[in-house]
Enzyme design. Sequence first.
Site, PDB file in Angstrom:
ATOM      1  CD  GLN A   1      70.412  17.745 -10.187  1.00 13.17           C
ATOM      2  OE1 GLN A   1      71.016  17.935  -8.720  1.00 13.17           O
ATOM      3  NE2 GLN A   1      69.326  17.756  -9.583  1.00 13.17           N
TER       4      GLN A   1
ATOM      5  N   GLY B   1      82.820  13.027  -6.923  1.00 12.74           N
ATOM      6  CA  GLY B   1      81.667  13.353  -5.788  1.00 12.74           C
ATOM      7  C   GLY B   1      81.432  12.060  -4.878  1.00 12.74           C
TER       8      GLY B   1
ATOM      9  CG  LEU C   1      80.508   6.735  -9.583  1.00 11.55           C
ATOM     10  CD1 LEU C   1      81.349   6.644  -8.144  1.00 11.55           C
ATOM     11  CD2 LEU C   1      79.643   6.013  -9.447  1.00 11.55           C
TER      12      LEU C   1
ATOM     13  CB  THR D   1      68.662   6.036  -7.434  1.00  9.59           C
ATOM     14  OG1 THR D   1      67.762   6.366  -6.247  1.00  9.59           O
ATOM     15  CG2 THR D   1      68.481   6.715  -9.122  1.00  9.59           C
TER      16      THR D   1
ATOM     17  CD  GLU E   1      64.651   9.538  -4.374  1.00  9.33           C
ATOM     18  OE1 GLU E   1      63.685  10.311  -4.574  1.00  9.33           O
ATOM     19  OE2 GLU E   1      64.706   8.924  -3.057  1.00  9.33           O
TER      20      GLU E   1
ATOM     21  CE1 TYR F   1      69.452  11.564  -8.934  1.00  7.67           C
ATOM     22  CE2 TYR F   1      67.675  10.332  -7.992  1.00  7.67           C
ATOM     23  CZ  TYR F   1      69.583  10.517  -8.122  1.00  7.67           C
ATOM     24  OH  TYR F   1      70.635   9.498  -7.933  1.00  7.67           O
TER      25      TYR F   1
ATOM     26  CE  LYS G   1      71.378   8.949 -11.274  1.00  9.55           C
ATOM     27  NZ  LYS G   1      72.472   8.400 -11.102  1.00  9.55           N
TER      28      LYS G   1
HETATM   29  P1  NAP Z   1      77.635  13.143  -5.853  1.00 10.03           P
HETATM   30  O1  NAP Z   1      78.119  13.574  -4.486  1.00 10.03           O
HETATM   31  O2  NAP Z   1      76.682  14.285  -6.072  1.00 10.03           O
HETATM   32  O3  NAP Z   1      78.200  13.331  -6.811  1.00 10.03           O
HETATM   33  C1  NAP Z   1      78.137  13.578  -8.252  1.00 10.03           C
HETATM   34  C2  NAP Z   1      78.942  14.179  -9.104  1.00 10.03           C
HETATM   35  O4  NAP Z   1      78.705  14.044 -10.369  1.00 10.03           O
HETATM   36  C3  NAP Z   1      79.779  15.075  -8.875  1.00 10.03           C
HETATM   37  O5  NAP Z   1      81.152  14.758  -8.273  1.00 10.03           O
HETATM   38  C4  NAP Z   1      79.904  16.218  -9.681  1.00 10.03           C
HETATM   39  O6  NAP Z   1      80.678  17.150 -10.395  1.00 10.03           O
HETATM   40  C5  NAP Z   1      79.275  15.069 -11.143  1.00 10.03           C
HETATM   41  N1  NAP Z   1      78.710  15.427 -12.277  1.00 10.03           N
HETATM   42  C6  NAP Z   1      77.246  16.374 -11.647  1.00 10.03           C
HETATM   43  N2  NAP Z   1      76.730  16.294 -13.015  1.00 10.03           N
HETATM   44  C7  NAP Z   1      78.086  16.389 -14.435  1.00 10.03           C
HETATM   45  C8  NAP Z   1      78.350  16.353 -15.875  1.00 10.03           C
HETATM   46  N3  NAP Z   1      77.104  17.087 -16.026  1.00 10.03           N
HETATM   47  N4  NAP Z   1      79.627  16.065 -16.448  1.00 10.03           N
HETATM   48  C9  NAP Z   1      79.892  15.506 -15.249  1.00 10.03           C
HETATM   49  N5  NAP Z   1      79.987  14.930 -14.079  1.00 10.03           N
HETATM   50  C10 NAP Z   1      79.186  15.723 -13.127  1.00 10.03           C
HETATM   51  O7  NAP Z   1      76.498  11.765  -6.442  1.00 10.03           O
HETATM   52  P2  NAP Z   1      77.148  10.368  -4.909  1.00 10.03           P
HETATM   53  O8  NAP Z   1      76.693  10.443  -3.558  1.00 10.03           O
HETATM   54  O9  NAP Z   1      78.384  10.472  -5.022  1.00 10.03           O
HETATM   55  O10 NAP Z   1      75.784   9.597  -5.770  1.00 10.03           O
HETATM   56  C11 NAP Z   1      77.399   9.155  -7.061  1.00 10.03           C
HETATM   57  C12 NAP Z   1      76.006   8.495  -8.013  1.00 10.03           C
HETATM   58  O11 NAP Z   1      74.781   7.596  -7.617  1.00 10.03           O
HETATM   59  C13 NAP Z   1      74.992   9.340  -8.379  1.00 10.03           C
HETATM   60  O12 NAP Z   1      74.675   8.726 -10.241  1.00 10.03           O
HETATM   61  C14 NAP Z   1      73.658   9.672  -7.731  1.00 10.03           C
HETATM   62  O13 NAP Z   1      72.985  10.081  -8.254  1.00 10.03           O
HETATM   63  C15 NAP Z   1      73.769   8.024  -7.754  1.00 10.03           C
HETATM   64  N6  NAP Z   1      72.978   7.537  -6.201  1.00 10.03           N
HETATM   65  C16 NAP Z   1      73.644   7.839  -5.250  1.00 10.03           C
HETATM   66  C17 NAP Z   1      73.097   7.790  -4.096  1.00 10.03           C
HETATM   67  C18 NAP Z   1      73.427   8.059  -2.951  1.00 10.03           C
HETATM   68  O14 NAP Z   1      72.698   7.846  -1.520  1.00 10.03           O
HETATM   69  N7  NAP Z   1      74.547   8.333  -2.326  1.00 10.03           N
HETATM   70  C19 NAP Z   1      72.282   6.635  -3.948  1.00 10.03           C
HETATM   71  C20 NAP Z   1      71.936   6.157  -5.133  1.00 10.03           C
HETATM   72  C21 NAP Z   1      71.972   6.438  -6.576  1.00 10.03           C
HETATM   73  P3  NAP Z   1      80.611  17.903  -9.341  1.00 10.03           P
HETATM   74  O15 NAP Z   1      81.875  17.466  -7.979  1.00 10.03           O
HETATM   75  O16 NAP Z   1      81.503  19.530 -10.284  1.00 10.03           O
HETATM   76  O17 NAP Z   1      79.235  18.984  -8.636  1.00 10.03           O
HETATM   77  O1  F7E Z   2      66.379  13.291   1.563  1.00  8.61           O
HETATM   78  C1  F7E Z   2      64.283  14.202   3.845  1.00  8.61           C
HETATM   79  C2  F7E Z   2      63.646  14.916   2.471  1.00  8.61           C
HETATM   80  O2  F7E Z   2      68.036  14.884   0.247  1.00  8.61           O
HETATM   81  C3  F7E Z   2      65.954  12.063   2.169  1.00  8.61           C
HETATM   82  C4  F7E Z   2      70.498  11.296  -2.804  1.00  8.61           C
HETATM   83  O3  F7E Z   2      71.841  10.847  -2.715  1.00  8.61           O
HETATM   84  O4  F7E Z   2      69.369   9.552  -2.103  1.00  8.61           O
HETATM   85  C5  F7E Z   2      69.233  10.400  -2.166  1.00  8.61           C
HETATM   86  O5  F7E Z   2      68.071  11.024  -2.203  1.00  8.61           O
HETATM   87  C6  F7E Z   2      64.692  12.911   3.152  1.00  8.61           C
HETATM   88  C7  F7E Z   2      63.825  13.452   2.241  1.00  8.61           C
HETATM   89  O6  F7E Z   2      68.179  12.466   0.167  1.00  8.61           O
HETATM   90  C8  F7E Z   2      65.302  17.822   4.952  1.00  8.61           C
HETATM   91  O7  F7E Z   2      62.431  15.842   1.774  1.00  8.61           O
HETATM   92  C9  F7E Z   2      63.453  15.858   5.428  1.00  8.61           C
HETATM   93  O8  F7E Z   2      62.621  12.392   1.979  1.00  8.61           O
HETATM   94  O9  F7E Z   2      69.150  13.176   1.925  1.00  8.61           O
HETATM   95  P1  F7E Z   2      67.695  13.344   0.717  1.00  8.61           P
HETATM   96  P2  F7E Z   2      66.945  11.695  -1.270  1.00  8.61           P
HETATM   97  O10 F7E Z   2      66.117  12.285  -1.841  1.00  8.61           O
HETATM   98  O11 F7E Z   2      66.678  10.194  -0.680  1.00  8.61           O
HETATM   99  C10 F7E Z   2      69.508   8.935  -3.425  1.00  8.61           C
HETATM  100  C11 F7E Z   2      68.931   7.116  -2.774  1.00  8.61           C
HETATM  101  C12 F7E Z   2      69.668   8.875  -4.712  1.00  8.61           C
HETATM  102  O12 F7E Z   2      69.862   8.197  -5.300  1.00  8.61           O
HETATM  103  C13 F7E Z   2      69.826  10.526  -4.491  1.00  8.61           C
HETATM  104  O13 F7E Z   2      70.916  11.257  -5.137  1.00  8.61           O
HETATM  105  O14 F7E Z   2      64.960  13.298   3.689  1.00  8.61           O
HETATM  106  N1  F7E Z   2      64.195  15.920   4.301  1.00  8.61           N
HETATM  107  N2  F7E Z   2      64.110  17.551   6.023  1.00  8.61           N
HETATM  108  C14 F7E Z   2      65.191  16.438   3.948  1.00  8.61           C
HETATM  109  N3  F7E Z   2      66.306  16.112   2.517  1.00  8.61           N
HETATM  110  C15 F7E Z   2      67.099  16.981   2.660  1.00  8.61           C
HETATM  111  N4  F7E Z   2      67.337  16.845   2.096  1.00  8.61           N
HETATM  112  N5  F7E Z   2      67.523  18.514   3.940  1.00  8.61           N
HETATM  113  C16 F7E Z   2      66.703  18.873   4.759  1.00  8.61           C
HETATM  114  O15 F7E Z   2      66.488  19.806   5.303  1.00  8.61           O
END
Ligand code: NAP
Ligand code: F7E
Length: 342
Positions: free
Chosen positions: A84, A12, A81, A126, A128, A150, A154
Amino acid sequence: MKKSALIIGAGGQDGAYLAQFLLQKDYKVYCGVRRTASADHWRFRHLGIERDVELVYLELAEESNVARLVSRIQVDEIYNLAAQSYVGTSFEQAIYTAEIDAVGVCRILEAIRNYSAHTRFYQASTSEMYGKVMEVPQSETTPFYPRSPYGVAKLYGHWITRNYREAYNMFACSGILFNHESPLRGPEFVTRKAVIGLASIRLGRMEILNLGNLDAKRDWGFAGDYVVGMWLMLNAQEADDYVLATGHTRSVREFLNAAATCLDFELEWHGSGESEVGTDRKTGKTVVAVDAAFYRPAEVDLLVGDATKAHQKLGWKPQTSFDQLVSMMVEAEVARLTGPHA
Ligand code: NAP
Ligand code: F7E
């Protein structure tokens, strides 16, 4: 001796940046990925590290798979990391989300406890979990109130990590990370979706970008900065939980304005709710429209983090401004859309 790490969910966005960072620190890096038919590790390729990491298949739903791997490689650090990670999908796949984002964490902790007790553990918690926020800004002491399957899953991952730290004296940390983005962000998340859409419209390949709630506010940082914080947590004196955030919040509409400016659009907003549209002042054309299909059953309206603890105890601070992040994403998207592989 060379340090070693396993990144679970390495394919990811964060996994790729963390792998690159650990390689620069001279770690032996195991990248845990799921077996897929396409086997396309495009993010490693983008960062030029596909030959430098060791890929290992890891499925978090499969307990024995996790246990065998953790027992065999005996790494110094494990970063979980894997998730879903798409909030919208969690409303449709609540049980699967709990299986991976909640119980999956416990599977790793059990494997470490039973077979690799010296290993330090990082859990990707997160913002969230704050959901319907109880205070502004949110810090490590703010009560949680998740608003999606989600966020709920988490929260279990967060508490079970803390519980294993307290019960078994494990070096286990949770990073409560606010939204972080990059050119490697998945295309369904709003920032990347907006950038792909606006760049495609600019290149004449798309007419209108349809989005959901434009009023939602997020604390958006650069993923490359946040993986440094993950490593700092596992290399501190004591295990603890930390918020990583920029301390600034912006609406989806403000993100769109910034991305549009980078592409030489000047957005003007008309109407409200489902009737709101963004038009380009220069051409009068509608560029952005609201489609209620993208609304969520329960929304998180406002997130803004207070990362004082991470700054004071780990020396962590984000290095990339909001404007730098947006222009980095736009530039990368235009290059992708017009490059040789477009
Ligand atoms: P991401 O791009 O969606 O990457 C998640 C990874 O987890 C993907 O490589 C996915 O594999 C893998 N995965 C999903 N289900 C799995 C399973 N059953 N077994 C093994 N691997 C699995 O997410 P990210 O943005 O890098 O975020 C990394 C982590 O931080 C996640 O846990 C997310 O919830 C958390 N997080 C993200 C943010 C953010 O803003 N980015 C903020 C707070 C927390 P595939 O590639 O095969 O789908
Ligand atoms: O949405 C609004 C939506 O899907 C941000 C993940 O990495 O960060 C992420 O979760 C906002 C929401 O991210 C669309 O309703 C409007 O209010 O980019 P998002 P998220 O839901 O904040 C947290 C920290 C994580 O942990 C999660 O893994 O944007 N929004 N219009 C939309 N969002 C999406 N995706 N698509 C739209 O068309």
